[in-house]
Design a protein around this motif. Structure first.
Motif, PDB file in Angstrom:
ATOM      1  N   UNK A   3       0.714  -1.714  -0.016  1.00  0.00           N
ATOM      2  CA  UNK A   3       0.042   0.246   0.032  1.00  0.00           C
ATOM      3  C   UNK A   3       0.722   1.303  -0.181  1.00  0.00           C
ATOM      4  N   UNK A   4       0.520   2.406  -1.084  1.00  0.00           N
ATOM      5  CA  UNK A   4       1.054   3.543  -0.390  1.00  0.00           C
ATOM      6  C   UNK A   4       2.516   3.201  -1.981  1.00  0.00           C
ATOM      7  N   UNK A   5       2.835   2.286  -2.542  1.00  0.00           N
ATOM      8  CA  UNK A   5       4.174   1.841  -2.977  1.00  0.00           C
ATOM      9  C   UNK A   5       3.394   2.524  -4.371  1.00  0.00           C
ATOM     10  N   UNK A   6       4.323   3.224  -5.658  1.00  0.00           N
ATOM     11  CA  UNK A   6       3.747   3.448  -6.737  1.00  0.00           C
ATOM     12  C   UNK A   6       5.105   3.357  -7.828  1.00  0.00           C
ATOM     13  N   UNK A   7       5.014   2.544  -8.590  1.00  0.00           N
ATOM     14  CA  UNK A   7       5.895   1.765  -9.296  1.00  0.00           C
ATOM     15  C   UNK A   7       5.999   2.654 -11.082  1.00  0.00           C
ATOM     16  N   UNK A   8       7.192   3.108 -11.468  1.00  0.00           N
ATOM     17  CA  UNK A   8       7.127   3.674 -13.407  1.00  0.00           C
ATOM     18  C   UNK A   8       7.150   2.185 -13.552  1.00  0.00           C
ATOM     19  N   UNK A   9       6.263   2.106 -15.104  1.00  0.00           N
ATOM     20  CA  UNK A   9       6.163   1.189 -16.136  1.00  0.00           C
ATOM     21  C   UNK A   9       5.548   1.654 -17.890  1.00  0.00           C
ATOM     22  N   UNK A  10       5.851   1.001 -17.785  1.00  0.00           N
ATOM     23  CA  UNK A  10       5.410   0.775 -19.661  1.00  0.00           C
ATOM     24  C   UNK A  10       5.143   0.166 -20.856  1.00  0.00           C
ATOM     25  N   UNK A  11       3.968   0.504 -21.410  1.00  0.00           N
ATOM     26  CA  UNK A  11       3.368  -0.401 -21.903  1.00  0.00           C
ATOM     27  C   UNK A  11       4.305  -1.442 -22.479  1.00  0.00           C
ATOM     28  N   UNK A  12       3.711  -2.820 -23.226  1.00  0.00           N
ATOM     29  CA  UNK A  12       5.034  -3.854 -23.552  1.00  0.00           C
ATOM     30  C   UNK A  12       4.298  -3.966 -24.418  1.00  0.00           C
ATOM     31  N   UNK A  13       2.845  -5.091 -24.793  1.00  0.00           N
ATOM     32  CA  UNK A  13       2.158  -5.432 -25.676  1.00  0.00           C
ATOM     33  C   UNK A  13       0.637  -5.007 -25.017  1.00  0.00           C
ATOM     34  N   UNK A  14       0.033  -5.073 -26.307  1.00  0.00           N
ATOM     35  CA  UNK A  14      -1.374  -4.876 -26.084  1.00  0.00           C
ATOM     36  C   UNK A  14      -2.099  -5.921 -26.816  1.00  0.00           C
ATOM     37  N   UNK A  15      -2.840  -6.786 -26.179  1.00  0.00           N
ATOM     38  CA  UNK A  15      -3.095  -7.901 -26.840  1.00  0.00           C
ATOM     39  C   UNK A  15      -4.384  -7.490 -28.105  1.00  0.00           C
ATOM     40  N   UNK A  16      -4.562  -8.011 -29.742  1.00  0.00           N
ATOM     41  CA  UNK A  16      -5.119  -7.573 -30.695  1.00  0.00           C
ATOM     42  C   UNK A  16      -7.182  -7.843 -30.480  1.00  0.00           C
ATOM     43  N   UNK A  17      -7.077  -8.980 -29.383  1.00  0.00           N
ATOM     44  CA  UNK A  17      -8.400  -9.130 -29.672  1.00  0.00           C
ATOM     45  C   UNK A  17      -8.919  -8.866 -27.655  1.00  0.00           C
TER      46      UNK A  17
END
Length: 192
Positions: free
Chosen positions: A162-176
């Protein structure tokens, strides 16, 4: 991103354990040593037979060059030599397979063997997981899908921290779309 179930390429008694769960290993690192006594004896026997056939082949070649023996006799001995050389190579390979190595770099997530256990051919003995990058799979509703793109920055939080926020990037988006939930599967790579 990467995960490997490490299976034995040979069977034998687990003689020496080099790693433990939670330990980071590099690809190619020895994880487990199986008993090699029988394999070493088989290799020695194959090498001895190869040495004998090498000597016979050299003598026979000189006789063949002088036309004192037929080509059938020489060819048979040459084929026996080639087969024995392959037998030596196979014995060396089996001896090499008695040392089970990590196929990828990562953390030992699971160890399925103990010293003294009989390890069977193709038996899973370790599980290795590469946590770099750490992935999070989330499900996004179809109405929010238009707001997302590959490599887009994101933040993620986990209920357990709780309270922790992590940086991320979108790696894949499913096409379906999942018809049952009306969501798309999105994979995030967590950089921290």
């Amino acid at each position: 991103e990467e995960q490997a179930i490490v299976a034995a390429k040979a069977s034998g008694i687990a003689e020496r354990l080099y790693v433990e769960e939670g330990q980071w290993v590099k690809a190619g690192t020895a994880l487990l040593q199986l008993d090699t006594a029988r394999l070493k004896l088989e290799l020695a026997r194959a090498q001895s037979n190869l040495a004998r056939l090498t000597s016979e082949l050299e003598r026979t070649k000189s006789l063949f060059d002088k036309r004192l023996i037929s080509s059938e006799i020489y060819d048979k001995l040459r084929f026996d030599y080639d087969a024995q050389k392959a037998s030596v190579d196979l014995s060396k390979l089996e001896l090499d397979y008695a040392t089970i190595r990590a196929p990828i770099s990562g953390v030992i997530a699971k160890r399925n063997v103990k010293i003294g256990n009989m390890v069977q051919l193709h038996q899973p003995v370790f599980e290795i997981v590469d946590f770099d990058p750490l992935l999070a799979v989330i499900h996004v509703s179809e109405k929010d899908m238009v707001k997302l793109s590959l490599q887009q920055s994101a933040v993620i939080s986990v209920d357990a921290l709780a309270g922790q926020i992590y940086a991320a990037k979108i790696l894949r988006i499913a096409p379906t779309i999942d018809a049952g939930s009306g969501t798309f599967r999105v994979t995030l790579a967590i950089s921290d």
